[in-house]
Design a protein around this motif. Structure first.
Motif, PDB file in Angstrom:
ATOM      1  N   GLU A 114     -18.343  28.228   6.432  1.00 55.42           N
ATOM      2  CA  GLU A 114     -18.793  29.625   7.296  1.00 55.42           C
ATOM      3  C   GLU A 114     -17.972  30.597   6.973  1.00 55.42           C
ATOM      4  O   GLU A 114     -16.918  30.647   6.212  1.00 55.42           O
ATOM      5  CB  GLU A 114     -19.103  29.347   8.784  1.00 55.42           C
ATOM      6  CG  GLU A 114     -17.555  28.953   9.360  1.00 55.42           C
ATOM      7  CD  GLU A 114     -17.557  28.805  10.801  1.00 55.42           C
ATOM      8  OE1 GLU A 114     -18.553  27.870  11.057  1.00 55.42           O
ATOM      9  OE2 GLU A 114     -17.296  29.518  11.809  1.00 55.42           O
ATOM     10  N   MET A 115     -18.618  31.903   7.306  1.00 56.46           N
ATOM     11  CA  MET A 115     -17.844  33.318   7.188  1.00 56.46           C
ATOM     12  C   MET A 115     -16.799  33.264   7.914  1.00 56.46           C
ATOM     13  O   MET A 115     -16.695  32.944   9.349  1.00 56.46           O
ATOM     14  CB  MET A 115     -18.845  34.395   7.214  1.00 56.46           C
ATOM     15  CG  MET A 115     -19.747  34.652   6.317  1.00 56.46           C
ATOM     16  SD  MET A 115     -19.017  35.038   4.432  1.00 56.46           S
ATOM     17  CE  MET A 115     -18.397  36.786   5.063  1.00 56.46           C
ATOM     18  N   LYS A 116     -15.713  33.627   7.870  1.00 54.79           N
ATOM     19  CA  LYS A 116     -14.493  33.907   8.567  1.00 54.79           C
ATOM     20  C   LYS A 116     -13.697  35.256   8.178  1.00 54.79           C
ATOM     21  O   LYS A 116     -13.784  35.683   7.016  1.00 54.79           O
ATOM     22  CB  LYS A 116     -13.274  32.681   8.249  1.00 54.79           C
ATOM     23  CG  LYS A 116     -13.721  31.480   8.758  1.00 54.79           C
ATOM     24  CD  LYS A 116     -13.809  31.362  10.244  1.00 54.79           C
ATOM     25  CE  LYS A 116     -14.525  29.942  10.815  1.00 54.79           C
ATOM     26  NZ  LYS A 116     -14.039  29.884  12.283  1.00 54.79           N
ATOM     27  N   THR A 117     -13.309  35.978   9.583  1.00 53.50           N
ATOM     28  CA  THR A 117     -12.706  37.295   9.401  1.00 53.50           C
ATOM     29  C   THR A 117     -11.328  37.222   8.763  1.00 53.50           C
ATOM     30  O   THR A 117     -10.668  36.083   8.835  1.00 53.50           O
ATOM     31  CB  THR A 117     -12.876  37.976  10.754  1.00 53.50           C
ATOM     32  OG1 THR A 117     -12.181  37.226  11.551  1.00 53.50           O
ATOM     33  CG2 THR A 117     -14.274  38.138  10.843  1.00 53.50           C
ATOM     34  N   VAL A 118     -10.681  38.356   8.418  1.00 56.88           N
ATOM     35  CA  VAL A 118      -9.317  38.506   8.267  1.00 56.88           C
ATOM     36  C   VAL A 118      -8.387  38.040   9.418  1.00 56.88           C
ATOM     37  O   VAL A 118      -8.724  38.133  10.492  1.00 56.88           O
ATOM     38  CB  VAL A 118      -9.076  39.767   7.817  1.00 56.88           C
ATOM     39  CG1 VAL A 118      -9.210  40.654   9.003  1.00 56.88           C
ATOM     40  CG2 VAL A 118      -7.807  40.150   7.329  1.00 56.88           C
ATOM     41  N   GLY A 119      -7.211  37.245   9.105  1.00 51.57           N
ATOM     42  CA  GLY A 119      -6.279  36.884   9.870  1.00 51.57           C
ATOM     43  C   GLY A 119      -6.155  35.230   9.907  1.00 51.57           C
ATOM     44  O   GLY A 119      -6.564  34.716   8.838  1.00 51.57           O
ATOM     45  N   GLU A 120      -5.603  34.867  10.896  1.00 54.22           N
ATOM     46  CA  GLU A 120      -5.190  33.417  10.859  1.00 54.22           C
ATOM     47  C   GLU A 120      -6.415  32.653  11.547  1.00 54.22           C
ATOM     48  O   GLU A 120      -7.082  33.270  12.505  1.00 54.22           O
ATOM     49  CB  GLU A 120      -4.062  33.041  11.760  1.00 54.22           C
ATOM     50  CG  GLU A 120      -2.804  33.963  11.276  1.00 54.22           C
ATOM     51  CD  GLU A 120      -1.588  34.035  12.029  1.00 54.22           C
ATOM     52  OE1 GLU A 120      -1.494  33.467  13.114  1.00 54.22           O
ATOM     53  OE2 GLU A 120      -0.394  34.254  11.411  1.00 54.22           O
ATOM     54  N   HIS A 121      -6.445  31.363  11.293  1.00 57.93           N
ATOM     55  CA  HIS A 121      -7.720  30.567  11.587  1.00 57.93           C
ATOM     56  C   HIS A 121      -7.093  29.097  11.541  1.00 57.93           C
ATOM     57  O   HIS A 121      -6.168  28.868  10.976  1.00 57.93           O
ATOM     58  CB  HIS A 121      -8.821  30.464  10.673  1.00 57.93           C
ATOM     59  CG  HIS A 121      -9.435  32.049  10.529  1.00 57.93           C
ATOM     60  ND1 HIS A 121     -10.396  32.460  11.550  1.00 57.93           N
ATOM     61  CD2 HIS A 121      -9.188  32.938   9.693  1.00 57.93           C
ATOM     62  CE1 HIS A 121     -10.792  33.657  11.169  1.00 57.93           C
ATOM     63  NE2 HIS A 121     -10.058  33.827   9.993  1.00 57.93           N
ATOM     64  N   SER A 122      -7.772  28.104  12.392  1.00 50.25           N
ATOM     65  CA  SER A 122      -7.158  26.784  12.514  1.00 50.25           C
ATOM     66  C   SER A 122      -8.325  25.997  12.678  1.00 50.25           C
ATOM     67  O   SER A 122      -9.232  26.195  13.516  1.00 50.25           O
ATOM     68  CB  SER A 122      -6.130  26.718  13.768  1.00 50.25           C
ATOM     69  OG  SER A 122      -5.836  25.498  14.013  1.00 50.25           O
TER      70      SER A 122
END
Length: 482
Positions: free
Chosen positions: A442-450
């Motif tokens: 899926e689409m993810k925005t700028v920055g940190e993800h987990s």
């Protein structure tokens, strides 16, 4: 008179001046011109676009008028870092009548686009190798009398071009047409530039006419986001007073975009610089119009320091004659400096490229002295930003992927950081290369993800987690231990 006191004051003054000079930002003023280059054909010539090369030089795409009426030719010239001509090619025999744009290809070659030599002015594309040798030529008629105004190399080695009347054409690496879309169904439309996005769609910019309630119409900037097949995901009109043209677009690197052009809001006969910042979802974050400058912006390019360099035409005192205009802004649209380059020149393209060392390549059509017509003119400026290609294998904005704990016996956490908004997929493979799980797509925005992964349904062993984010990929080994 106390001479020692005067001496102390003078010394203090110079020390303060030196400190002030040291504190002035390195790139806080217009750069000098390092060298200029001129190309003279049989008739009128001008540089319409510039593409950087890996050796620190650049190529100039030149629109050259031939000796006879209704006849032209495309010329490509390679300049080294000192402004010396390494090679040049004329493509008149390849029926590329008018060139409007050039960009680099994945193998170090070049792709030129413009129009062919027919009454219908079809879109024409010419592919060359790194030395300018022609490899293939194609022309297209999408959707009607039209020509290409910008072309980009896509993630798969193919190409996409936008036409003057707002059509989008997608090509494969051999130049075969894959599909086309026409967005020019308004009362007036003119194409600007395009960018391939991380989800393999496109952002287009241009200008459209809109009917007002009083039955008159305004010319306004138009931005459109498409999917990978050209389907419209969203389109926006930037509502500003008066007629405003949108000619160019650049990615801000954080999911936003900056567009630029010219405004005729205060005086329909005089253009003012126009710039706007747009979010990845099409929201207008800010707009800027500088009424103290009479200039028409044609190019916008992003800089590593978060700012943007803008190139265009600056009006002189002589009607119909301009000079090359440069402006640098920060990420909030504040003007840091502007400058004027070259002698008086006839209205033509305003080529601009940010080179490897942070200097600029600029180009236009230079008025000839003591004769009729104009020559193609290019120049290299001093450094305006930090180096574009730092000597490091680590990208300036890396995609970071980490998995912890690893090894794990039940669950583990997959963390990643994105420099821009992108479509992200996380997939798990066994040692035989078989896909065993899709963790994310899926689409993810700028920055940190987990992402939390539960390996309860898998047997113990070694697995590989593959992350794709836009056109980049990362692979990391993980070990499941019971």
């Amino acid at each position: 008179m106390n001479l020692s006191k005067i001496s102390f004051q003078i010394t203090a003054f110079f020390i303060a001046a030196l400190i002030h000079t040291a504190l002035v930002p390195v790139f806080a003023q217009p750069p000098d011109t390092l060298w200029t280059y001129e190309y003279r054909g049989p008739q009128d010539d001008n540089v319409v676009d510039i593409a950087p090369t890996s050796d620190g030089g650049f190529v100039c795409a030149i629109k050259s008028e031939a000796e006879t009426v209704d006849s032209g030719r495309a010329v490509l010239v390679k300049l080294n870092t000192m402004g010396q001509e390494a090679w040049s090619w004329s493509y008149r025999d390849w029926d590329l009548w008018t060139v409007t744009t050039v960009t680099g290809t994945q193998d170090g070659g070049f792709i030129l686009a413009g129009s062919g030599n027919t009454w219908w002015q079809e879109q024409a594309v010419l592919r060359t190798d790194s030395a300018g040798n022609p490899l293939w030529y194609r022309y297209y008629r999408v959707p009607y009398t039209d020509w290409a105004v910008d072309i980009v190399t896509t993630h798969d080695g193919g190409y996409a071009l936008i036409t003057a009347q707002l059509a989008l054409l997608r090509l494969n690496a051999a130049g075969d047409s894959l599909w086309s879309r026409d967005y020019g169904d308004y009362h007036f439309g003119y194409g600007g530039e395009l960018i391939e996005t991380d989800d393999r769609g496109f952002i287009l910019c241009g200008t459209r006419g809109y009917i007002r309630p009083d039955s008159m119409w305004d010319v306004q900037p138009w931005i459109c986001k498409t999917d990978s097949l050209g389907g419209i995901e969203w389109e926006r009109r930037i509502n500003v007073t008066g007629d405003v043209w949108c000619m160019t677009i650049a990615s801000a690197g954080d999911g936003d975009y900056v567009v630029a052009g010219s405004s005729f809001a205060t005086d329909t006969s005089r253009s003012r610089p126009f710039v706007a910042r747009i979010s990845g979802s099409g929201d207008v974050l800010w707009t800027r119009i500088w009424n103290d400058v009479e200039a028409n912006l044609r190019r916008c390019r992003a800089l590593p320091d978060g700012g943007f360099i803008l190139g265009g035409l600056y009006a002189s005192d002589t009607p119909y004659f301009e000079r090359y205009y440069l402006m640098k802004i920060d990420g909030n649209g504040n003007r840091l400096w502007d400058g004027i380059y070259g002698n008086s020149q006839l209205v033509s393209g305003s080529a601009l490229a940010v080179l490897n060392d942070g200097s600029l390549g600029i180009g236009n059509g230079q008025l000839r002295s003591n004769t009729i017509g104009w020559d193609a003119w290019a120049a290299r400026t001093g450094v305006v930003t930090s180096a574009v290609s730092p000597p490091s294998i680590i990208p300036a904005n890396p995609i970071l992927l980490s998995i912890y704990p690893n090894p794990f016996n039940s669950t583990t956490q997959i963390e990643f950081t994105l420099p821009t908004t992108r479509r992200v997929s996380l997939r798990l493979y066994d040692v035989l290369g078989r896909e065993v799980a899709v963790l994310l797509d899926e689409m993810k925005t700028v920055g940190e993800h987990s992402v939390r992964f539960d390996g309860g349904s898998l047997s113990s062993g070694v697995y590989f987690c593959r992350m794709e984010a836009g056109t980049e990929a990362r692979i990391q080994k993980i070990v499941l231990m019971r």
